[in-house]
Write a protein that holds these residues in place. Structure first.
Motif, PDB file in Angstrom:
ATOM      1  N   ARG A  20      18.111  18.223  -3.974  1.00 48.88           N
ATOM      2  CA  ARG A  20      18.575  16.872  -4.269  1.00 48.88           C
ATOM      3  C   ARG A  20      17.894  15.904  -3.332  1.00 48.88           C
ATOM      4  O   ARG A  20      17.944  16.071  -2.124  1.00 48.88           O
ATOM      5  N   ASP A  22      18.423  12.908  -1.910  1.00 43.89           N
ATOM      6  CA  ASP A  22      19.394  11.850  -1.623  1.00 43.89           C
ATOM      7  C   ASP A  22      19.072  11.208  -0.279  1.00 43.89           C
ATOM      8  O   ASP A  22      18.118  11.577   0.389  1.00 43.89           O
ATOM      9  N   GLU A  68      24.898   8.436  -5.989  1.00 39.30           N
ATOM     10  CA  GLU A  68      25.431   9.308  -4.949  1.00 39.30           C
ATOM     11  C   GLU A  68      26.957   9.201  -4.953  1.00 39.30           C
ATOM     12  O   GLU A  68      27.507   8.119  -5.118  1.00 39.30           O
ATOM     13  N   LYS A  69      27.589  10.337  -4.760  1.00 39.55           N
ATOM     14  CA  LYS A  69      29.060  10.356  -4.809  1.00 39.55           C
ATOM     15  C   LYS A  69      29.692   9.450  -3.766  1.00 39.55           C
ATOM     16  O   LYS A  69      30.565   8.652  -4.057  1.00 39.55           O
ATOM     17  N   LYS A  70      29.206   9.568  -2.557  1.00 39.41           N
ATOM     18  CA  LYS A  70      29.865   8.856  -1.454  1.00 39.41           C
ATOM     19  C   LYS A  70      29.501   7.384  -1.401  1.00 39.41           C
ATOM     20  O   LYS A  70      30.210   6.594  -0.811  1.00 39.41           O
ATOM     21  N   ASP A  71      28.371   7.048  -2.001  1.00 40.08           N
ATOM     22  CA  ASP A  71      27.895   5.663  -1.917  1.00 40.08           C
ATOM     23  C   ASP A  71      27.092   5.329  -3.162  1.00 40.08           C
ATOM     24  O   ASP A  71      25.871   5.388  -3.171  1.00 40.08           O
ATOM     25  N   PRO A  72      27.808   4.970  -4.240  1.00 35.87           N
ATOM     26  CA  PRO A  72      27.190   4.813  -5.565  1.00 35.87           C
ATOM     27  C   PRO A  72      26.194   3.664  -5.658  1.00 35.87           C
ATOM     28  O   PRO A  72      25.581   3.485  -6.713  1.00 35.87           O
TER      29      PRO A  72
END
Length: 131
Positions: A20, A22, A68-72
């Motif tokens: 990934r 990210d 991103e899950k934590k910071d879309p």
DNA sequence: GCCAACGTTGGC
DNA sequence: GCCAACGTTGGC
């Protein structure tokens, strides 16, 4: 796609198979991932801050951008290993090669971690890396 | 380690 | 909205 080999190298990608991508925190780079990278697109894998810095191999987009899950605000793609070049195509070589004059990575102050590459540039670099 | 070339932040 | 200060990247 650029990364310091101390952080993640082509060998790491070879070992992992896929990874990934990210943690990109630059809007221009994010927009390239989100708007330009499509599944199946080939990727030049570039080692920065290396000896020498340069393209160390090829990857392929295996999953298109998702938030991103934590910071879309930010997105990640997934890439998969394609090949490691027998030798690095150094930045010095890139700069000296005809046809790569406009390649973004050869430009002064080119810091973006995700950069667009034309088909022509890609073909030239692959040829350099595999010969 | 130096420094150019950015991007970001925040005071105004 | 301007811009100085600051932080980061990355070649060398």
């Amino acid at each position: 796609m650029k990364v310091e080999p101390a952080a993640y190298s082509i060998d790491d990608l070879k070992r992992d198979g896929t990874t990934r991508w990210d943690g990109v925190r630059n809007y221009q780079a994010r927009n390239f991932m989100r708007d330009e990278m499509r599944a199946g697109d080939r990727v030049l894998f570039y080692a920065s801050n290396a000896e020498p810095s340069g393209v160390t191999g090829l990857a392929e987009v295996s999953r298109e951008a998702v938030p991103e899950k934590k910071d879309p605000t930010w997105v990640m793609v997934e890439i998969k290993f394609v090949k490691k070049f027998p030798h690095t195509v150094s930045l010095e070589t890139l700069k000296a090669t005809k046809g790569l004059e406009n390649m973004v990575v050869t430009k002064k102050g080119s810091r973006l971690s995700i950069q667009p590459v034309t088909k022509g540039e890609y073909d030239i670099v692959v040829k350099l890396g595999t010969m």
